[in-house]
Motif scaffolding. Sequence first.
Motif, PDB file in Angstrom:
ATOM      1  N   UNK A  17     -39.561 -18.232 -38.945  1.00 46.15           N
ATOM      2  CA  UNK A  17     -40.579 -17.955 -39.953  1.00 46.15           C
ATOM      3  C   UNK A  17     -40.604 -16.491 -40.384  1.00 46.15           C
ATOM      4  N   UNK A  18     -40.183 -15.613 -39.471  1.00 49.21           N
ATOM      5  CA  UNK A  18     -40.220 -14.188 -39.785  1.00 49.21           C
ATOM      6  C   UNK A  18     -39.262 -13.819 -40.919  1.00 49.21           C
ATOM      7  N   UNK A  19     -38.263 -14.671 -41.175  1.00 49.73           N
ATOM      8  CA  UNK A  19     -37.350 -14.410 -42.287  1.00 49.73           C
ATOM      9  C   UNK A  19     -38.054 -14.534 -43.630  1.00 49.73           C
ATOM     10  N   UNK A 168     -31.276 -18.147 -55.124  1.00 53.37           N
ATOM     11  CA  UNK A 168     -29.956 -17.617 -54.769  1.00 53.37           C
ATOM     12  C   UNK A 168     -29.003 -18.773 -54.494  1.00 53.37           C
ATOM     13  N   UNK A 169     -27.777 -18.643 -54.995  1.00 55.84           N
ATOM     14  CA  UNK A 169     -26.698 -19.577 -54.678  1.00 55.84           C
ATOM     15  C   UNK A 169     -25.595 -18.760 -54.020  1.00 55.84           C
ATOM     16  N   UNK A 170     -25.214 -19.152 -52.802  1.00 59.91           N
ATOM     17  CA  UNK A 170     -24.251 -18.365 -52.020  1.00 59.91           C
ATOM     18  C   UNK A 170     -22.993 -19.180 -51.753  1.00 59.91           C
ATOM     19  N   UNK A 171     -21.850 -18.521 -51.818  1.00 56.89           N
ATOM     20  CA  UNK A 171     -20.612 -19.203 -51.452  1.00 56.89           C
ATOM     21  C   UNK A 171     -19.611 -18.192 -50.902  1.00 56.89           C
ATOM     22  N   UNK A 265     -30.853 -12.055 -44.135  1.00 59.19           N
ATOM     23  CA  UNK A 265     -32.235 -12.534 -44.010  1.00 59.19           C
ATOM     24  C   UNK A 265     -32.981 -11.752 -42.934  1.00 59.19           C
ATOM     25  N   UNK A 266     -32.319 -11.489 -41.823  1.00 63.60           N
ATOM     26  CA  UNK A 266     -32.928 -10.691 -40.750  1.00 63.60           C
ATOM     27  C   UNK A 266     -33.295  -9.296 -41.237  1.00 63.60           C
ATOM     28  N   UNK A 270     -33.522 -10.654 -48.794  1.00 62.73           N
ATOM     29  CA  UNK A 270     -34.074 -11.620 -49.738  1.00 62.73           C
ATOM     30  C   UNK A 270     -35.592 -11.453 -49.827  1.00 62.73           C
ATOM     31  N   UNK A 271     -36.146 -11.414 -51.023  1.00 60.84           N
ATOM     32  CA  UNK A 271     -37.602 -11.333 -51.160  1.00 60.84           C
ATOM     33  C   UNK A 271     -38.294 -12.515 -50.482  1.00 60.84           C
ATOM     34  N   UNK A 272     -39.486 -12.266 -49.948  1.00 60.71           N
ATOM     35  CA  UNK A 272     -40.253 -13.320 -49.293  1.00 60.71           C
ATOM     36  C   UNK A 272     -40.458 -14.486 -50.255  1.00 60.71           C
TER      37      UNK A 272
END
Length: 305
Positions: A17-19, A168-171, A265-266, A270-272
């Motif tokens: 959840x902290x992410x 976001x789309x990541x690859x 993410x850590x 990325x914005x909340x």
Amino acid sequence: MDFKLENSINKHLALPKKFGVELFIKREDQIHPFVSGNKYRKLKYNLQEAKKECFKTLLTFGGAFSNHIAAVASAGKRFGFHTIGIIRGEELKNKINENSTLRFAQQNGMQFKFVSRDEYRNKTSEDFLSRLKEEFGDFYLIPEGGTNPLAIKGCEEILTHEDKQFDYVCCSVGTGGTISGLINCSKPSQQVLGFPALKGNFLQQDISKFVTKSNWKLIADYHFGGYAKINEDLVTFINQFKADYNIQLDPVYTGKMLFGIFDLAKKGYFPKGSKILAIHTGGLQGIEGMNALLKKKNLPIITTN
């Protein structure tokens, strides 16, 4: 001309959840057992074009553990093409049975030509291609990694209407074809992030040839030393990911991308409240060969069961 495919689904991954973000993974790896993920997408329209132009033979390029080589061999057998693989590394000629990828490709009818690394660098030159035509006759050329305009057309079909919800789309990025397709079909509100599996900044220029949008970025901090390079940290992450989510990652592409996403993410990149979609591009056939190399180095291996 098409494969019998399973549907690609988005699976939600429960992050700490902290992410403060939501992560989903698109299971492109499950659409076909041997021509999975982006390899199916890249080959779809190329095979249609080869059939339309009445070619009987497909010729392509790849290295010792190339997902692309395995996929072309399997697809060629399925649709009645003779396949030829120009393989980087003359020393592999007498090691086919020791190499799971080449063994699979040969079992699916692929004919090999092994060339030196110096000669392989000339794979796009007209002189080299002319000599290949003299040796093998006429063929339909598929570039290394499969990236060309028809491949990108196929990759533009990865995202669906439902995927517009993601910020976001990541690859992972090899030759740049998959991310180019994703960029072309992305929404203006989305950011497309690519995680290169290779060292170097040449990919930025290669991708720019196929796209006109600017909503994309390459994050080059997670290649682990370069193509097919791996260390104990990455193996540990892949094995823990499998234990936590029951999803197998490959060590060359998708494993590095997910490692990067978790690390970002850590760090609060990325914005909340962000919704992230990671594309699983397959490549699982290469794990057997990678584990053989890890054993030789007395390193932990990738868990597959």
